[in-house]
Design a protein around this motif. Structure first.
Motif, mmCIF file in Angstrom:
data_model
loop_
_atom_site.group_PDB
_atom_site.id
_atom_site.type_symbol
_atom_site.label_atom_id
_atom_site.label_comp_id
_atom_site.label_asym_id
_atom_site.label_seq_id
_atom_site.Cartn_x
_atom_site.Cartn_y
_atom_site.Cartn_z
ATOM 1 N N GLU A 60 1.053 -1.303 -0.058
ATOM 2 C CA GLU A 60 0.036 0.141 -0.201
ATOM 3 C C GLU A 60 0.902 1.159 -0.019
ATOM 4 N N ALA A 61 2.023 1.022 0.658
ATOM 5 C CA ALA A 61 2.965 2.227 0.602
ATOM 6 C C ALA A 61 3.930 2.539 -0.452
ATOM 7 N N GLY A 62 3.708 1.520 -1.387
ATOM 8 C CA GLY A 62 4.455 1.529 -2.573
ATOM 9 C C GLY A 62 6.127 1.052 -2.268
ATOM 10 N N GLN A 63 6.239 0.193 -1.218
ATOM 11 C CA GLN A 63 7.426 -0.034 -0.917
ATOM 12 C C GLN A 63 7.945 -1.751 -1.372
ATOM 13 N N VAL A 64 6.896 -2.523 -1.445
ATOM 14 C CA VAL A 64 7.006 -3.746 -2.326
ATOM 15 C C VAL A 64 5.958 -3.856 -3.441
ATOM 16 N N ARG A 65 6.306 -4.866 -4.316
ATOM 17 C CA ARG A 65 5.160 -5.094 -5.301
ATOM 18 C C ARG A 65 4.677 -6.638 -5.172
ATOM 19 N N ARG A 66 3.682 -6.728 -5.418
ATOM 20 C CA ARG A 66 2.891 -8.102 -5.462
ATOM 21 C C ARG A 66 2.771 -8.617 -6.980
ATOM 22 N N ARG A 67 2.990 -9.710 -7.198
ATOM 23 C CA ARG A 67 2.713 -10.151 -8.344
ATOM 24 C C ARG A 67 2.024 -11.554 -8.518
ATOM 25 N N VAL A 68 0.836 -11.767 -9.116
ATOM 26 C CA VAL A 68 0.097 -12.955 -9.208
ATOM 27 C C VAL A 68 0.589 -13.719 -10.416
ATOM 28 N N ASN A 69 1.123 -15.000 -10.330
ATOM 29 C CA ASN A 69 1.792 -15.711 -11.483
ATOM 30 C C ASN A 69 0.349 -16.354 -12.100
ATOM 31 N N PRO A 70 0.561 -17.186 -13.171
ATOM 32 C CA PRO A 70 -0.673 -17.690 -13.789
ATOM 33 C C PRO A 70 -1.269 -18.775 -13.033
ATOM 34 N N ASP A 71 -0.405 -19.463 -12.214
ATOM 35 C CA ASP A 71 -0.601 -20.634 -11.274
ATOM 36 C C ASP A 71 -1.448 -19.985 -9.936
ATOM 37 N N SER A 72 -1.600 -18.641 -9.841
ATOM 38 C CA SER A 72 -2.159 -17.952 -8.891
ATOM 39 C C SER A 72 -1.133 -17.681 -7.634
ATOM 40 N N THR A 73 -0.107 -18.184 -7.561
ATOM 41 C CA THR A 73 1.325 -18.037 -6.770
ATOM 42 C C THR A 73 1.212 -16.615 -6.759
ATOM 43 N N VAL A 74 1.261 -16.116 -5.643
ATOM 44 C CA VAL A 74 1.633 -14.536 -5.002
ATOM 45 C C VAL A 74 3.144 -14.393 -4.973
ATOM 46 N N LEU A 75 3.738 -13.631 -5.521
ATOM 47 C CA LEU A 75 5.302 -13.286 -5.259
ATOM 48 C C LEU A 75 5.394 -11.827 -4.820
ATOM 49 N N TRP A 76 6.449 -11.777 -3.917
ATOM 50 C CA TRP A 76 6.589 -10.315 -3.490
ATOM 51 C C TRP A 76 8.176 -10.000 -3.764
#
Length: 92
Positions: A60-76
């Motif tokens: 929310e503060a823009g300090q980390v990024r969240r990515r959801v892979n096609p298999d629904s795995t969330v990576l930070w």
């Protein structure tokens, strides 16, 4: 554990995540990996819920990024404000 203690632990986890990313700026992991590897020295160890809350606050503060892979795995990972690439709709 009181609600204040949980909040303090979440804030501490957020600080530790940022400290880890300063040393390892290319690190990418799941919330579980963040808890098990990035925060392995934190005492007492944070709960999964505290890690998720810390990551959400940092995103929310823009300090980390969240990515959801096609298999629904969330990576930070660290947020790169200088990046010219469009992260696409899966990034928060």
């Amino acid at each position: 554990m009181t609600e204040a203690d949980a909040g303090d632990s979440t804030a501490k986890a957020a600080r530790e995540i940022l400290a880890y990313l300063r040393v390892q700026p290319a690190a990418v992991d799941t919330a579980r990996g963040v808890r098990e590897w990035w925060l392995r020295g934190m005492q007492p160890p944070p709960t999964s819920e505290q890690v998720e809350a810390a990551l959400a606050l940092l995103a929310e503060a823009g300090q980390v990024r969240r990515r959801v892979n096609p298999d629904s795995t969330v990576l930070w990972s660290a947020n790169d404000p200088d990046s010219d690439s469009d992260p696409g709709p899966d990034w928060a």
